[in-house]
Scaffold this active site. Structure first.
Site, PDB file in Angstrom:
ATOM      1  N   ASP A  57       0.386   5.383  -8.528  1.00  0.00           N
ATOM      2  CA  ASP A  57      -0.122   5.121  -7.182  1.00  0.00           C
ATOM      3  C   ASP A  57      -0.094   6.425  -6.387  1.00  0.00           C
ATOM      4  O   ASP A  57       0.965   7.046  -6.257  1.00  0.00           O
ATOM      5  CB  ASP A  57       0.835   4.112  -6.523  1.00  0.00           C
ATOM      6  CG  ASP A  57       0.152   3.223  -5.514  1.00  0.00           C
ATOM      7  OD1 ASP A  57      -1.061   3.391  -5.285  1.00  0.00           O
ATOM      8  OD2 ASP A  57       0.837   2.348  -4.966  1.00  0.00           O
ATOM      9  N   SER A  63       5.231   1.256  -3.608  1.00  0.00           N
ATOM     10  CA  SER A  63       6.194   0.264  -3.145  1.00  0.00           C
ATOM     11  C   SER A  63       7.612   0.697  -3.523  1.00  0.00           C
ATOM     12  O   SER A  63       8.579   0.203  -2.943  1.00  0.00           O
ATOM     13  CB  SER A  63       5.892  -1.109  -3.759  1.00  0.00           C
ATOM     14  OG  SER A  63       5.801  -1.030  -5.170  1.00  0.00           O
ATOM     15  N   LYS A  78      -4.144   5.076  -8.842  1.00  0.00           N
ATOM     16  CA  LYS A  78      -4.661   4.067  -7.910  1.00  0.00           C
ATOM     17  C   LYS A  78      -4.774   4.707  -6.530  1.00  0.00           C
ATOM     18  O   LYS A  78      -3.870   5.423  -6.107  1.00  0.00           O
ATOM     19  CB  LYS A  78      -3.728   2.848  -7.834  1.00  0.00           C
ATOM     20  CG  LYS A  78      -4.169   1.827  -6.766  1.00  0.00           C
ATOM     21  CD  LYS A  78      -3.398   0.515  -6.857  1.00  0.00           C
ATOM     22  CE  LYS A  78      -2.085   0.517  -6.137  1.00  0.00           C
ATOM     23  NZ  LYS A  78      -2.155   0.761  -4.672  1.00  0.00           N
ATOM     24  N   GLU A 117      -5.620  -7.264  -2.344  1.00  0.00           N
ATOM     25  CA  GLU A 117      -4.318  -7.653  -1.788  1.00  0.00           C
ATOM     26  C   GLU A 117      -4.476  -8.512  -0.542  1.00  0.00           C
ATOM     27  O   GLU A 117      -5.193  -8.142   0.392  1.00  0.00           O
ATOM     28  CB  GLU A 117      -3.483  -6.397  -1.469  1.00  0.00           C
ATOM     29  CG  GLU A 117      -2.103  -6.761  -0.895  1.00  0.00           C
ATOM     30  CD  GLU A 117      -1.064  -5.653  -0.970  1.00  0.00           C
ATOM     31  OE1 GLU A 117      -1.339  -4.591  -1.569  1.00  0.00           O
ATOM     32  OE2 GLU A 117       0.045  -5.862  -0.428  1.00  0.00           O
ATOM     33  N   GLU A 149      -6.093   3.676  -2.360  1.00  0.00           N
ATOM     34  CA  GLU A 149      -6.463   2.606  -1.437  1.00  0.00           C
ATOM     35  C   GLU A 149      -7.759   2.969  -0.711  1.00  0.00           C
ATOM     36  O   GLU A 149      -8.003   4.136  -0.402  1.00  0.00           O
ATOM     37  CB  GLU A 149      -5.341   2.389  -0.408  1.00  0.00           C
ATOM     38  CG  GLU A 149      -4.035   1.934  -1.028  1.00  0.00           C
ATOM     39  CD  GLU A 149      -2.929   1.680   0.006  1.00  0.00           C
ATOM     40  OE1 GLU A 149      -3.198   1.803   1.235  1.00  0.00           O
ATOM     41  OE2 GLU A 149      -1.806   1.352  -0.412  1.00  0.00           O
TER      42      GLU A 149
END
Ligand code: KIV
Length: 263
Positions: free
Chosen positions: A82, A44, A112, A181, A114
């Site tokens: 991330d 982000s 992390k 999320e 996804e």
């Protein structure tokens, strides 16, 4: 006490986990001093501090640079890096190489990635090679083109079942915790109750084992609207803007510097 992935996992069923993002040593030191047990160096940062439209352009070099800065600012919190778009998707070998760089070069404690069931092989390989993994399912911003926008996931029973299966697969693959999320609170709670690892929600309701928010959203730093799931604890943008404007006015009027600022 320095937090490890194992210690964070042990919080399942006990105290709730408050996680925050940080992107540099200064903010990381503030978050760490506040007793936050885990810091996410989220991709982000592409949108919050680097000025990109999405997280997709964020590069490995940028993530390594910011993760290393965060690690320098932290004493106790777990530092989770991330993995950016296309740093782990093309192959398990590439994922291992890049995750290794986060640990070796940037001093991350974990990474992390996804994705659900289809990412299990990658998670397993990272964990087997000594790299703790935080999973992330539901709204996964790196798949924003395929998802067609930042939309709530798991509204239909079919989608909810798929997300439950994904959560199970990520746990089975060895992740120490899982980010959920943007999904209905009932689904967030059902997944949390079904897993033996902690879930960290963001827009997934109060039934998760912890919550994560973006540092700049929490403090109202951007001056732009924030998602519905954010609770702002300060409104810093106007405060900072007016302090900067006051400085400009003082320089222009000649009232700064004054005698007290001179040697
Ligand atoms: O990049 C990020 O900050 C994230 C969290 C908000 C979960 O992925």
């Amino acid at each position: 006490m320095k937090w490890t992935a194992g210690k964070l996992k042990e919080l399942k069923g006990g105290r709730k986990i408050a996680m925050l993002t940080a992107y540099d040593a200064l903010t990381a030191s503030i978050v760490d001093a506040a007793g936050i047990p885990a810091i996410l160096v989220g991709d982000s940062l592409g949108m919050t501090v680097l000025g990109y439209e999405t997280t997709l352009p964020v590069a490995m070099e940028e993530m390594l640079h910011h993760t290393a800065a965060v690690a320098r600012g932290v004493r106790e919190a777990l530092v989770v890096a991330d993995m950016p778009f296309m740093s782990y998707q093309p192959s398990v070998a590439l994922a291992l190489e890049n995750a290794g760089s986060f640990v070796k070069e940037a001093h991350a404690d974990a990474v992390k990635i996804e994705g659900g069931a289809f990412r299990a092989e990658t998670i397993e390989a990272l964990v087997r090679n000594g790299i703790p993994v935080l999973g992330h399912i539901g709204l996964t911003p790196q798949s924003i083109k395929a998802m067609g926008g930042y939309k709530v996931q798991g509204r239909s029973s079919e989608e909810a079942r798929r997300l439950m299966d994904d959560a199970m697969a990520v746990e089975q693959a060895g992740a120490f915790a899982l980010v959920l999320e943007c999904m209905p609170p009932a689904l967030g709670e059902a997944i949390s109750k079904s897993l033996s690892i902690p879930t960290i929600g963001i827009g997934a309701g109060a039934g998760c084992d912890g919550q994560v928010l973006v540092f700049t959203d929490l403090l109202g730093m951007s001056g732009r609207p924030v998602p519905r799931f954010v609770r702002k604890y300060a409104e810093l943008h106007p405060l900072m803007a007016s302090a900067v404007a006051a400085y400009r006015e003082d320089v222009e009027s000649g009232s700064f510097p004054s005698d007290e600022h001179a040697y």
